[in-house]
Design an enzyme around this catalytic site. Structure first.
Site, short mmCIF file in Angstrom:
data_model
loop_
_atom_site.label_atom_id
_atom_site.label_comp_id
_atom_site.label_asym_id
_atom_site.label_seq_id
_atom_site.Cartn_x
_atom_site.Cartn_y
_atom_site.Cartn_z
N ASP A 194 0.62 -1.09 -0.09
CA ASP A 194 -0.03 0.26 0.24
C ASP A 194 0.86 1.05 -0.39
OD1 ASP A 194 -2.20 1.47 0.65
OD2 ASP A 194 -2.46 1.51 2.56
N GLU B 25 0.84 -1.17 14.06
CA GLU B 25 0.35 -0.43 13.41
C GLU B 25 -1.37 -0.65 13.99
OE1 GLU B 25 -0.74 -1.24 9.20
OE2 GLU B 25 1.93 -1.87 8.86
N TYR C 295 -6.75 -3.10 12.93
CA TYR C 295 -7.31 -2.22 12.40
C TYR C 295 -8.95 -2.46 13.13
CZ TYR C 295 -3.66 -0.58 9.88
OH TYR C 295 -2.28 0.16 9.49
C1 GCB Z 1 -1.58 -2.24 7.01
C2 GCB Z 1 0.04 -1.96 6.41
C3 GCB Z 1 0.15 -0.38 5.82
C4 GCB Z 1 -1.17 0.05 4.79
C5 GCB Z 1 -2.02 -0.05 6.01
C6 GCB Z 1 -3.61 0.50 5.81
O1 GCB Z 1 -1.83 -2.68 7.45
O2 GCB Z 1 0.68 -2.63 6.49
O3 GCB Z 1 1.08 -0.92 4.61
O4 GCB Z 1 -0.31 1.18 4.39
O5 GCB Z 1 -1.95 -1.15 6.15
O6 GCB Z 1 -3.25 1.76 5.34
O7 GCB Z 1 -4.48 -0.13 5.55
#
Ligand code: GCB
Length: 593
Positions: free
Chosen positions: A162, A505, A470
């Site tokens: 991404d 993340e 997320y």
């Molecule tokens: C992730 C990836 C990262 C993306 C992010 C997103 O899990 O590691 O490269 O940019 O999610 O914002 O979806």
């Protein structure tokens, strides 16, 4: 390989600036011997920078395949009888280099340096032509992987990561000179014995080294000699050592000296931070003290320059990181410029150092990255050859960064497929590769949401669990109560593994200036509420030893319906203005408003 350096025995010539530049869409440059004379109908390109966004031509921005860089350079007349080396800090993703008509080196791996001895191909006091063919094509056998699809409208590069596939000469290019007999490498490892520091060093000498001798001198930050040794391998002891620690990047200087018949023929200055790193149960220890990571996953990404390194932006980013109270960052998703690591060493900033192995997960791309219908691990896709390339990337990364005290943890991949037997077979030997190259630092990889606790088959090899999650964004969107419960349940399960957990993340896309009284997704209010929810969960789980928000700043991506002018999960905008969440994070991390 030693980074180019100037001193009484070594001299560098920096080759940054404007180079001739041309696209080679038909891939004819080599056959037509473009290296043998001035490039045909060339434009100009700045080095270092990504070439994509410098001009206004979509063909350059979206180019797939080789491009050519060329410039001439005067080799200093004083370099007679010297060994002359051409050093490129990076060429994304692969390069072939000619000096006049002679091909001298090729290298694959877009974020790591390479060099070549060009002594036989240049004449001190004369001008030579340097040509570099740089190819941005990604394949199933490259790291990161990708695939070029032939469409009725031309070649299209697809990939499963991404961020925009910026390419070019992203970092500096150098010519440098040393004695033919020279210091070739040094490995420094440090230890603590109570108040005493131990500095183990291992120096490699190259060239016809008959009769040459190595000596080392260790000095403190004030330049006072604190220890000295003779021979290429040894251990220095430093009584009352001043440790390198987070927030206080105290550095000693290890001067390597190479003498022949008493005469100093080469020297090299290596900075040394004396510290230890260890994992103990669920604790991550630096100098025996539990360390809690705060900070971000970042990108090398700025307007116009793309992934081109720029010292001013580097300082600005570190200034913002300090302002917000970050003590660490992950070099997501590739090795960063060595200047970044040098800065981190000097300022006590902690680094998780990641390879460019991102997007080894074809289940993930659907809908986001537009490349679907492939199987991740198979003889036709990511296979044994890819694994060997990946292993080489790990070795090259560790070879480059092994002496940085700021680096405390290796991340060998980001979000690969990890829930299958094929993934387990692919990764098991790669952990061994990393541990063999560096027995002193923990090793991990970054786990993806689709391989939760109980399903992931790769985390068993990791010393530290790095999780990207997320909850409240890609799942339970807008429902932070449900997200909180599900997130806590998953983390509690991971905590049962008895390893430290790093949240590498968590983040929510946020359009700067979009406000909403009820904290709707994409608003600045939601980003804050989302981060608060995550922090409540982290604070309840003891095994969580760190939080790195995704992302430090908004960044460029490939086009897609969930990307609005790029990825907007930045806490800062792409031009580094704070969103409201920046102030909220600062309150948590620095206790300041
Ligand atoms: C992730 C990836 C990262 C993306 C992010 C997103 O899990 O590691 O490269 O940019 O999610 O914002 O979806």
């Amino acid at each position: 390989m030693l980074r180019p350096q100037d001193n009484a025995t070594r001299e560098t010539k920096n080759l940054d600036g404007l180079w001739s530049f041309v696209l080679d869409p038909a891939g004819v440059g080599r056959a037509d011997r473009w290296f043998a004379g001035p490039l045909p109908v060339a434009g100009e390109m700045a080095v270092p920078s990504s070439y994509n966004d410098i001009g206004a031509d979509p063909r350059v921005r979206n180019h797939v395949g080789p491009v050519w860089y060329q410039r001439s350079v005067w080799v200093p007349a004083g370099w007679r009888d010297r060994r002359i080396v051409l050093h490129l800090e990076s060429a994304t993703h692969r390069a072939k280099v000619w000096v006049d008509d002679v091909e001298v080196v090729s290298h694959e791996g877009g974020y790591l340096p390479f060099e070549v001895d060009v002594t036989d191909h240049v004449r001190p006091g004369a001008e030579v032509r340097l040509s570099v063919e740089v190819d941005n094509t990604l394949s199933f056998q490259s790291i990161p992987p990708g695939v070029v699809e032939d469409t009725p409208h031309g070649k299209r590069q697809r990939y499963w990561h991404d961020f925009f596939n910026y390419a070019g000469l992203h970092r500096s290019v150098w010519l440098y000179a040393t004695d033919p007999v020279h210091l070739d490498d040094v490995t420094v490892r440090t230890d603590l014995d109570g108040l005493t520091g131990l500095v183990h060093y291992d120096v490699e000498v190259a060239g016809e080294s008959d009769g040459s001798e190595v000596a080392v001198v260790l000095s403190d930050a004030d330049g006072n000699e604190v220890a000295a040794g003779a021979g290429a391998v040894g251990t220095l002891t430093v009584p009352d050592v001043k440790r390198w620690q987070p927030g206080e990047g105290y550095l000693y200087e290890l001067e390597l000296q190479l003498r022949r018949d008493g005469e100093l023929i080469d020297r090299y200055s290596q900075t040394v931070g004396v510290r230890t790193v260890a994992v103990d149960g669920t604790r991550f220890l630096i100098n025996g003290e539990p360390f809690h990571f705060t900070g971000f996953g970042k990108h090398e990404d700025i307007g116009v320059l793309g992934k081109g390194h720029n010292d001013a932006y580097m300082l600005h980013d570190f200034g913002l990181l300090e302002w917000i109270g970050a003590n660490s960052l992950r070099t997501s998703h590739y090795p960063y410029s060595e200047s970044v690591l040098d800065y981190a060493d000097r300022h006590g900033f902690v680094i998780i150092d990641e390879t460019a192995a991102v997007g080894l997960n074809m289940g993930l791309g659907g809908g986001i990255f537009g490349a679907q219908g492939y199987q991740t691990f198979s003889p036709e896709t990511i296979n044994d050859t890819t694994q060997a390339v990946h292993a080489r990337h790990i070795r090259e990364l560790i070879a480059r960064d092994k002496n940085h005290p700021s680096v405390v943890l290796w991340s060998i991949a980001n979000e690969p497929e990890s829930e299958t037997e094929a993934a387990e077979d692919y990764f098991r030997p790669l952990f061994d590769v990393a541990r063999e190259a560096d027995p002193t630092r923990p090793v991990g990889f970054v786990n993806v949401m689709m391989a939760p606790h109980g399903k992931c088959r790769v985390s068993q090899f990791a010393d530290v669990l790095m999780l990207n999650r997320y909850y409240g964004w890609y799942v339970f969107t807008g429902d932070l109560d449900a997200a909180e419960a599900a997130w806590e349940a998953e983390l509690t399960a991971w905590a049962g593994d008895g390893k430290p957990i790093l949240i590498t993340e968590y983040g929510a896309d946020t359009y700067p200036g979009l406000h909403s009284i009820s904290a709707e997704p994409w608003s600045e209010e939601y980003q804050i509420a989302y981060l608060d929810m995550n922090h409540r969960v982290f604070d309840r789980i003891e095994a969580v030893v760190g939080e790195q928000v995704w992302n430090f700043a908004d960044f460029a991506t490939t086009s897609g319906i969930v990307r609005v002018g790029g990825n907007k999960k930045g806490v800062f905008t792409r031009d580094r203005q704070p969103k409201a969440a920046a102030h909220a994070l600062r309150r948590r991390w620095r206790g300041k408003s």
